[in-house]
Design a protein around this motif. Structure first.
Motif, short mmCIF file in Angstrom:
data_model
loop_
_atom_site.label_atom_id
_atom_site.label_comp_id
_atom_site.label_asym_id
_atom_site.label_seq_id
_atom_site.Cartn_x
_atom_site.Cartn_y
_atom_site.Cartn_z
N LYS A 47 31.76 34.59 37.57
CA LYS A 47 32.05 34.33 36.15
C LYS A 47 33.46 34.78 35.78
O LYS A 47 34.20 34.06 35.09
CB LYS A 47 31.02 35.06 35.28
CG LYS A 47 31.18 34.78 33.79
CD LYS A 47 30.11 35.52 32.99
CE LYS A 47 30.30 35.28 31.50
NZ LYS A 47 29.28 36.01 30.70
N LYS A 48 33.85 35.97 36.25
CA LYS A 48 35.20 36.46 35.99
C LYS A 48 36.24 35.56 36.62
O LYS A 48 37.31 35.30 36.05
CB LYS A 48 35.35 37.89 36.52
CG LYS A 48 34.56 38.92 35.73
CD LYS A 48 34.75 40.32 36.32
CE LYS A 48 33.95 41.35 35.53
NZ LYS A 48 34.09 42.72 36.11
N LYS A 49 35.93 35.05 37.79
CA LYS A 49 36.85 34.15 38.47
C LYS A 49 37.01 32.86 37.68
O LYS A 49 38.12 32.33 37.54
CB LYS A 49 36.34 33.84 39.88
CG LYS A 49 37.29 33.02 40.71
CD LYS A 49 36.74 32.83 42.12
CE LYS A 49 37.70 32.00 42.95
NZ LYS A 49 37.18 31.79 44.33
N ARG A 50 35.88 32.35 37.14
CA ARG A 50 35.95 31.13 36.32
C ARG A 50 36.74 31.39 35.04
O ARG A 50 37.48 30.52 34.58
CB ARG A 50 34.54 30.64 36.00
CG ARG A 50 33.81 30.03 37.19
CD ARG A 50 32.57 29.27 36.73
NE ARG A 50 31.60 30.14 36.09
CZ ARG A 50 30.63 30.77 36.74
NH1 ARG A 50 30.53 30.62 38.04
NH2 ARG A 50 29.79 31.54 36.11
N GLU A 51 36.56 32.58 34.47
CA GLU A 51 37.29 32.91 33.24
C GLU A 51 38.79 32.97 33.49
O GLU A 51 39.60 32.56 32.65
CB GLU A 51 36.79 34.26 32.69
CG GLU A 51 35.39 34.18 32.09
CD GLU A 51 34.87 35.55 31.68
OE1 GLU A 51 35.57 36.55 31.98
OE2 GLU A 51 33.80 35.62 31.06
N LYS A 52 39.19 33.45 34.67
CA LYS A 52 40.61 33.47 35.00
C LYS A 52 41.15 32.05 35.17
O LYS A 52 42.30 31.78 34.82
CB LYS A 52 40.82 34.26 36.29
CG LYS A 52 40.64 35.77 36.13
CD LYS A 52 40.91 36.49 37.43
CE LYS A 52 40.73 37.99 37.27
NZ LYS A 52 40.99 38.72 38.56
N MET A 53 40.30 31.17 35.70
CA MET A 53 40.73 29.78 35.88
C MET A 53 40.87 29.09 34.53
O MET A 53 41.72 28.23 34.33
CB MET A 53 39.74 29.02 36.77
CG MET A 53 39.72 29.53 38.21
SD MET A 53 38.47 28.70 39.21
CE MET A 53 39.14 27.04 39.25
N GLY A 54 40.02 29.47 33.59
CA GLY A 54 40.12 29.02 32.20
C GLY A 54 40.02 27.52 32.03
O GLY A 54 39.11 26.86 32.51
N ILE A 55 41.02 26.96 31.32
CA ILE A 55 41.01 25.55 30.94
C ILE A 55 41.00 24.67 32.17
O ILE A 55 40.38 23.61 32.18
CB ILE A 55 42.22 25.23 30.05
CG1 ILE A 55 42.15 26.05 28.77
CG2 ILE A 55 42.30 23.75 29.72
CD1 ILE A 55 43.38 25.92 27.90
N ALA A 56 41.71 25.07 33.20
CA ALA A 56 41.82 24.23 34.39
C ALA A 56 40.45 23.90 34.96
O ALA A 56 40.16 22.76 35.30
CB ALA A 56 42.66 24.95 35.45
N GLU A 57 39.55 24.91 35.00
CA GLU A 57 38.21 24.66 35.53
C GLU A 57 37.44 23.71 34.63
O GLU A 57 36.75 22.81 35.11
CB GLU A 57 37.46 25.98 35.67
CG GLU A 57 36.10 25.80 36.35
CD GLU A 57 35.30 27.08 36.40
OE1 GLU A 57 34.36 27.13 37.19
OE2 GLU A 57 35.61 28.00 35.63
#
Length: 433
Positions: free
Chosen positions: A360-370
Motif C-alpha cells: 500500500k505504501k509503495k502504491r501511495e508513493k507511485m500515486g497518480i501514475a499507478e
C-alpha cells in the motif's frame, strides 16, 4: 596465479572473489597446523551457504505464501479456463495481480533469489575444480622446492628438453581435463608453469607414477611433491584428486577393502543427503491448472533424477567435488529443517498483513501514475469488449435483419411500424414489376 583461473565474463570475476575467500580459509587452517583441502572445502561451503541464507529465507518465505494463496489463484484459473480471447486474458491477469498484491508478494517470486544464487554456486564449482588457481598455498607446493631439493617440480619439468610433448602425451594418456593451455606451446612461461600445476594437481596416484616414468631425472622432486600434496589432499585416507572409481579399483586389487568402502560412501552419502534435502523442501501441490500441474510434474521428475545423477557422477569426478556436493547438501538439510520449524510457528496472517501495508505504501508513493495505469488498462479492456461487439460476421448480420423483420411483421395496426411495413411491401411489389 590468476592465469589458470576460469576467465568467463560473468562467472570469472565471481569465481576469483570466492577463490579469495577459499584461499583465506586454507591459509588460516594452515597457520594452526591443519592445512587440509578437504576440510577447507567443507568449511568454505558452510561459509558460502550461510552468506546465502538471507536469500534462501526469502525464497522459502515466498513458497509458504504461495501455498497460502494457491486456492485463490486456482479459482481464477478455473474461472477463465478455456477462454483465450484478449479481454478474458487481460481480466485474468488483473485478478491474478490483485491476489499477489493482497498477499504483498511479487509475481516474480523467488526468481530474483535464484538468479543471484545460481551464478555463485556455478562459480563455486569452478573454484573446486581447479583449486591451485585460487589457493596460493596449494600452488606453492608445485612451484617452490620441497624436501631439500634444489629446484621445484615445475621448474624441473620446464628445464627438461622436450617437456612440451611429454606433458601433452600425459594429458592425452591420463585423460586430464585442464585449462587454458593443455598443449604447452604458448610463449608465456608463466602460463606454461600454471598449466603444469593444473595437470599435475589433477593426477591420481597412477598418474604420478606415469610422471616419474616420463621424467626419471626428477624422481626426487616428483616424490617430494606427491608426498606433500597427498598429505594436504588426504581425506579419510583418500586423495581428493582421485575419483572414487579409481580408489575402489586400486584399493580392491591391493586388498584394502576399508578404502573400497570409504570410496563407495562418497557417492552413496551424496545421493542420500540430496534425497533428504528434497524431502524437506516444500513440495508443489495440484492446482487444477494444466500448465501449472505439468510444471509440478516436471519438477518432481527432476527431484527424482538429480540425486541419481549425483550418485552416478560422484564415481567419476574427483573426491573433492563429491565432498563439496555432500557438504552443500548437509548444510541445506540443516537449514531446511530449522526453516520448516520456523515457518510452522510463524503466523502467516501477520506476515500477509505487513506485506499488504508495504504494498500500500509503495502504491501511495507511485500515486497518480499507478491510477493512470489502472484506468488505462480498464479503458483498453472496455474498448476491446466494444470492438468485439461491433465485429459481427455476415451470418450474424443476416440473423439480426431477420429478427428485425419478424418484429416489424408483428406491429400493431396504425402504428409507425405497421405503416413502415406497408411502404416496404409497396416498394417490393413495384420492384417485382
Amino acid at each position: 596465479m590468476l592465469l589458470t583461473a576460469y576467465d568467463g565474463a560473468i562467472l570469472g570475476p565471481i569465481a576469483k572473489l570466492l577463490g579469495w575467500v577459499m584461499n583465506g580459509v586454507y591459509y588460516l587452517m594452515d597457520q594452526i597446523g591443519i592445512g587440509n583441502v578437504g576440510l577447507s572445502i567443507i568449511i568454505f561451503t558452510i561459509i558460502i551457504y550461510l552468506l546465502l541464507f538471507p536469500l534462501t529465507y526469502k525464497q522459502q518465505k515466498f513458497s509458504k505464501l504461495s501455498q497460502k494463496m494457491q486456492p485463490e489463484l486456482n479459482a481464477i484459473n478455473k474461472k477463465y479456463q478455456g477462454k483465450k480471447d484478449q479481454a478474458s486474458m487481460m481480466a485474468m491477469q488483473q485478478e491474478t495481480q490483485a491476489v499477489y498484491e493482497k498477499y504483498g508478494v511479487s509475481m516474480m517470486g523467488s526468481c530474483v533469489q535464484m538468479l543471484i544464487q545460481m551464478p555463485l554456486l556455478f562459480a563455486l564449482y569452478r573454484v573446486f575444480m581447479n583449486v591451485p588457481a585460487y589457493v596460493s598455498g596449494i600452488k606453492n607446493l608445485f612451484t617452490q622446492p620441497l624436501g631439500g631439493n634444489a629446484t621445484s617440480l615445475v621448474d624441473g619439468i620446464m628445464a627438461t628438453e622436450g617437456y612440451q610433448d611429454t606433458m601433452t602425451n600425459l594429458v592425452s594418456t591420463l585423460k586430464i581435463t585442464t585449462q587454458p593451455v593443455a598443449n604447452f606451446t604458448v610463449s608465456d612461461p608463466t602460463a606454461i608453469a600454471n598449466s603444469i600445476v593444473d595437470v599435475t594437481y589433477k593426477m591420481n596416484s597412477s598418474g604420478w607414477d606415469a610422471l616419474k616414468d616420463a621424467f626419471p631425472a626428477l624422481s626426487s622432486e616428483i616424490s617430494s611433491t606427491y608426498e606433500t600434496v597427498s598429505h594436504v589432499n588426504n581425506f579419510f585416507g583418500m586423495n581428493i584428486s582421485d575419483t572414487p572409481l579409481h580408489v575402489i579399483t586400486s584399493s580392491f586389487s591391493a586388498g584394502a577393502y576399508l578404502m573400497v568402502i570409504a570410496a563407495l560412501l562418497v557417492p552413496i552419502i551424496s545421493y542420500l543427503t540430496q534425497v533428504l534435502n528434497i524431502k524437506l523442501m516444500p513440495q508443489a501441490t495440484a492446482s487444477g491448472n494444466d500448465q501449472s500441474d505439468a510444471m509440478a510434474q516436471q519438477m518432481k521428475m527432476m527431484n527424482r533424477m538429480m540425486p541419481l545423477f549425483s550418485l552416478v557422477m560422484c564415481f567419476t569426478v574427483p573426491v573433492g567435488l563429491g565432498i563439496y556436493w555432500i557438504a552443500g547438501a548437509v548444510v541445506r538439510v540443516v537449514q531446511q529443517y530449522f526453516l520448516n520449524k520456523h515457518f510452522e510457528k510463524m503466523n502467516l496472517e501477520d506476515i500477509i498483513k505487513k506485506n499488504q501495508e508495504k504494498a500500500k505504501k509503495k502504491r501511495e508513493k507511485m500515486g497518480i501514475a499507478e491510477n493512470q495505469i489502472s484506468n488505462a488498462a480498464k479503458m483498453n479492456t472496455r474498448q476491446m469488449v466494444d470492438a468485439n461487439k461491433k465485429q459481427l460476421s455476415s451470418a450474424e448480420k443476416e440473423l439480426e435483419i431477420e429478427k428485425a423483420n419478424a418484429a416489424k411483421s408483428k406491429a400493431k395496426a396504425g402504428s409507425m411500424s405497421a405503416k413502415a411495413n406497408m411502404v416496404r411491401e409497396f416498394n417490393e411489389r413495384n420492384n417485382r414489376k
